[in-house]
Design an enzyme around this catalytic site. Structure first.
Site, mmCIF file in Angstrom:
data_model
loop_
_atom_site.group_PDB
_atom_site.id
_atom_site.type_symbol
_atom_site.label_atom_id
_atom_site.label_comp_id
_atom_site.label_asym_id
_atom_site.label_seq_id
_atom_site.Cartn_x
_atom_site.Cartn_y
_atom_site.Cartn_z
ATOM 1 N N GLU A 1 2.313 6.292 -7.260
ATOM 2 C CA GLU A 1 1.304 7.183 -7.813
ATOM 3 C C GLU A 1 1.714 8.649 -7.666
ATOM 4 O OE1 GLU A 1 -2.524 6.250 -6.164
ATOM 5 O OE2 GLU A 1 -2.214 4.093 -6.404
ATOM 6 N N TYR B 1 0.816 -1.215 0.000
ATOM 7 C CA TYR B 1 0.000 0.000 0.000
ATOM 8 C C TYR B 1 0.855 1.273 0.000
ATOM 9 C CZ TYR B 1 -4.242 2.723 0.915
ATOM 10 O OH TYR B 1 -5.292 3.606 0.832
#
Length: 284
Positions: A213, A206
């Site tokens: 990103e 995660y």
């Protein structure tokens, strides 16, 4: 990303004042709380079962309540998504082994990626038939759609960035694990390894995916500023303005409050599913 049970009521009458003895309290009883089942793929807000008889019966009742057609569709959907992300994983690995570079990977898998990631919009619709947070699902799905269509697809200059491959690898491993978890859970045959992977892989994946990103959006900023893409300037007949460059800065800033909430939510789910023991005091 357990509820504290209530104490059991006393059983039997309390001893009278003339009684020469008292009933000793019972020793603490250890109970395992089984989290609610969430057999469809839509968000990180889900539970898992250990395959007990009681759990399987509750799963069957839930399936009957949803209806055979709905259950069949959800099973098909999860199998299809598992297969789709497996295809993506194989395609990326094959490209890298054949070419020895990450450059060109995105271009080679972009059609498959766009199809399956856009197909995930159905998970918002699925919230109508399963107990899943529409808000959490909407945020997660829309953020993926945004990264695919409005960043990597629209800004071709960044498609060979290492950060793109970073979040693609994280997404792929995460989704294969997640959709296979939902599939086996719906079929009441959940292997412990899948359950363990579902609630352990995210600890590393995660944050790494978020870094990928953010780095990708950061790499896109110069091209967005220079081209003015997706921006609306004044004057215009609608008398509104929109600057995509500053919008991306806001998107990057939004990760600061949102990431900890989702991450700690998954940590709580992990403790609930994998370590769900509590002590309940019971009186006789």
């Amino acid at each position: 990303m357990g509820r504290a049970p209530e104490s059991a009521p006393a059983v039997g009458a309390a001893p009278s004042s003339s009684s020469s003895f008292s009933v000793p309290p019972r020793a603490p009883v250890y109970l395992r709380l089984e989290p609610a089942r969430e057999p469809m793929a839509s968000s990180e807000e889900d539970g898992a079962g250990n395959g007990s008889v009681e759990e399987k019966e509750s799963g069957k009742k839930a399936h009957r309540r949803r209806g055979a057609v709905t259950t069949a569709w959800l099973i098909f959907y999860n199998i299809a998504m598992t297969a789709g992300w497996l295809v993506l994983a194989i395609a990326m690995a094959r490209f890298y082994l054949e070419n020895g570079t990450h450059k060109g990977i995105y271009k080679s898998i972009q059609k498959t990626l766009k199809f399956f990631q856009t197909f995930a919009l159905l998970e918002i619709v699925h919230c109508a038939v399963v107990h899943t947070s529409v808000l959490v699902t909407g945020v997660q799905v829309s953020s993926r759609i945004f990264m695919v269509w409005f960043i990597t697809h629209s800004i071709k200059q960044i498609q060979n960035e290492e950060s793109v491959i970073l979040f693609l690898v994280v997404w792929t491993v995460t989704e294969i694990t997640r959709y296979s978890f939902y599939t086996f859970n719906m079929l009441n045959h959940l292997p412990y390894f899948i359950k363990w992977a579902r609630y352990n892989f995210f600890i590393i994946l995660y944050p790494v995916g978020v870094v990928g990103e953010l780095l990708t959006i950061y790499a896109a900023l110069p091209y967005v500023k220079r081209s003015g893409m997706f921006s609306v300037r004044l004057p215009n007949k609608y008398n509104v303005s929109f600057d995509y460059y500053y919008f991306l800065l806001i998107v990057m800033a939004s990760y600061v409050p949102m990431f900890p909430q989702l991450y700690f939510h998954m940590l709580r789910q992990r403790r609930k599913v994998l370590h769900g023991e509590v002590i309940v005091e019971k009186d006789d």
